[in-house]
Design an enzyme around this catalytic site. Structure first.
Site, PDB file in Angstrom:
ATOM      1  N   HIS A 263      39.318  45.395  41.013  1.00 37.29           N
ATOM      2  CA  HIS A 263      38.940  44.939  39.754  1.00 37.29           C
ATOM      3  C   HIS A 263      40.089  44.997  38.572  1.00 37.29           C
ATOM      4  CE1 HIS A 263      36.327  43.854  36.359  1.00 37.29           C
ATOM      5  NE2 HIS A 263      35.551  44.991  36.216  1.00 37.29           N
ATOM      6  N   HIS A 304      38.226  36.147  44.409  1.00 40.54           N
ATOM      7  CA  HIS A 304      37.404  36.366  43.401  1.00 40.54           C
ATOM      8  C   HIS A 304      36.089  36.249  43.659  1.00 40.54           C
ATOM      9  CE1 HIS A 304      35.500  36.448  39.487  1.00 40.54           C
ATOM     10  NE2 HIS A 304      36.975  36.946  39.063  1.00 40.54           N
ATOM     11  N   ASP A 362      44.908  38.075  37.559  1.00 38.62           N
ATOM     12  CA  ASP A 362      45.522  39.444  37.565  1.00 38.62           C
ATOM     13  C   ASP A 362      47.235  39.295  38.249  1.00 38.62           C
ATOM     14  OD1 ASP A 362      42.556  40.866  37.956  1.00 38.62           O
ATOM     15  OD2 ASP A 362      43.879  41.776  36.622  1.00 38.62           O
TER      16      ASP A 362
END
Ligand code: SDX
Length: 426
Positions: A263, A304, A362
């Protein structure tokens, strides 16, 4: 006319209403099944809507992300993080006077009680800042527990302002403690992002010296992370908050959930991965490891749960990343070369294409943060800072209407009832 679906089990048919969304997928309301003694089964909640919400809309196939209906691309290019905090909390963009009042409320609450600052002394200098930040936010409950009535809308909004105001200060204090450096007090003359950077990288007692380019990139990173529907950490905040616990405790639970590398910890994991790969010549070796079912290695920053096309935040972040790298004169950075080769290969490889694994936010936020000199251990703390308005908005949304304690059931596969056998007879 409400659309319905029928489900027949053991010859008994139950009709279930379909609830229409204002945007995106409708849902089957399965609440009627409990009366029939039937559970649904969905580990990881891939096809489960845990609540209704008006905050954020994601279309993973089309790569759409809306905060209160406004496209993330427009907000990233025309707004700022504090204005987005107001938008998420209040459902509308602020007028100039509303913005000024909100900014003033935040700036007036950025300091942290000097005695409370001692919480950091309980940590060794090598402690990860996320462990310190989650503890410090939970610790805020000790300061505000008695005065926070979670059934009062004004108290809930006060809590939201307080958390948005104090999270940069607590994050910077965790970083400074980790470095053994004196804390830098908040500076009301600076913007939200400038103040955070100054509290991290400034020196106590000296005038601020913050790069406008880096401050702009940091504000955009905060904004892009501000909310993301019912992700794992936001769902954790809602689940904890459903027990009527202290809001600072619920938010601290969300911070702990965000820390995981699957995450929010992915941005830090991206840099650790790029450092491990080390050189462009080793990229294929690691791509093959990621594809090998017998190898637990995954490409950090790829894939994702919802985005199966592209992460619109990653697109904005990629543009920002490139501008910062050029500004910093590090476009030839070795790790960046590894990242660019990794992205090229992953986008052309059938394994990633078939599984719709694309770079997520990210991947680029990690590279951008490195390019502006942010230490790796601060990456997920910055994600925490950005996501704070989202968490507290979802907590407030849940408590602003009737809710029930979150208590899932299970598919039991254990032993049937059996009698105890004394140890002498076993
Ligand atoms: C965030 O939910 C949110 O909104 C989160 C977030 C937010 O803003 O709150 O967007 C922030 O958390 C972004 C994601 C950051 N995480 C990472 O970058 C870590 C690497 N990614 C993976 O761990 C994974 O892609 C997840 C956790 C992001 C998604 O996992 P899913 O949806 O459970 O998908 P999966 O694990 O079932 O994968 C499907 C297939 C599997 O292969 P098969 O069994 O079908 O053969 O894809 C493979 C997986 O092995 N796969 C990967 C991979 N991610 C998935 N293979 C290699 N590398 C990867 N990164």
């Amino acid at each position: 006319m409400t659309e319905k679906v029928s489900i027949t089990i053991d010859g008994k048919t139950t009709e279930l209403p379909v609830l229409k969304a204002s945007e995106g997928r409708s849902v089957v309301d399965v609440r009627g099944l409990i009366a029939e003694g039937i559970f649904t089964f969905d580990p990881g909640f891939l096809s489960t809507a845990s609540c209704d919400s008006k905050v954020t809309y994601i279309d993973g196939d089309a790569g759409i992300l809306l905060y209160r209906g406004y496209p993330i691309e427009q907000l990233a290019n025309q707004s700022n993080h504090l204005e987005v905090c107001y938008l998420l909390l209040n459902d509308e963009l602020p007028s100039q006077s509303q913005y000024d009042s909100f900014e003033s409320s935040i700036k007036s609450q950025q300091t942290v009680d000097p005695n409370f600052q001692n919480i950091f002394n309980g940590f060794t200098q090598g402690a990860h800042p996320m462990s310190m930040v989650s503890a410090a936010v939970a610790g805020l409950a000790s300061l505000f527990h008695e005065e926070t009535d979670i059934t009062n809308a004004d108290d809930r909004m006060q809590t939201a302002h307080r958390l948005i105001a104090k999270i940069p200060t607590l994050a910077a204090m965790a970083y400074k403690h980790g470095r053994g450096e004196a804390f830098v007090e908040p500076n009301d003359d600076l913007t939200y992002a400038e103040n955070f950077l100054n509290m991290c990288f400034g020196t106590a007692g000296e005038d601020p010296n913050v790069s406008p380019t880096i401050a702009k990139a940091m504000d955009r990173i905060f904004l892009l992370h501000a909310d993301h529907e019912q992700n794992a950490s936001t769902s954790t905040v809602r689940m904890a908050g459903s027990t009527d616990c202290n809001p600072y405790a619920a938010i601290s639970a969300g911070i702990c959930a965000l820390w995981g590398p699957a995450h929010g910890g992915a941005n830090e994991a991206v840099l650790l991965m790029l450092n491990e790969i080390g050189d462009e010549s080793r990229v294929e070796e690691y791509v093959n490891k990621a594809k090998d079912k017998n190898d637990s290695f995954k490409l950090m920053g790829f894939g994702h749960r919802v985005y199966k096309n592209f992460d619109p935040r990653a697109t904005v972040m990629q543009e920002s990343c490139h501008a910062v790298l050029v500004e910093q004169g590090v476009e030839d950075d070795a790790l960046l070369k590894v990242a660019q080769r990794l992205e090229k290969i992953a986008r052309e490889d059938d394994y990633f294409i078939e599984r719709k694994l694309y770079p997520n936010i990210d991947f680029y936020s990690g590279i951008t943060l490195k390019a502006v000199g942010i230490p790796t251990e601060l990456f997920t703390v910055i994600f925490t800072l950005g996501r704070m308005p989202g968490w507290i908005t979802h907590w407030n949304e849940m408590l602003s209407a009737p809710y029930k304690i979150a208590r899932p059931r299970q598919l039991y596969l254990g032993e049937s009832s059996r009698d105890y056998v004394s140890i002498s007879d076993r």
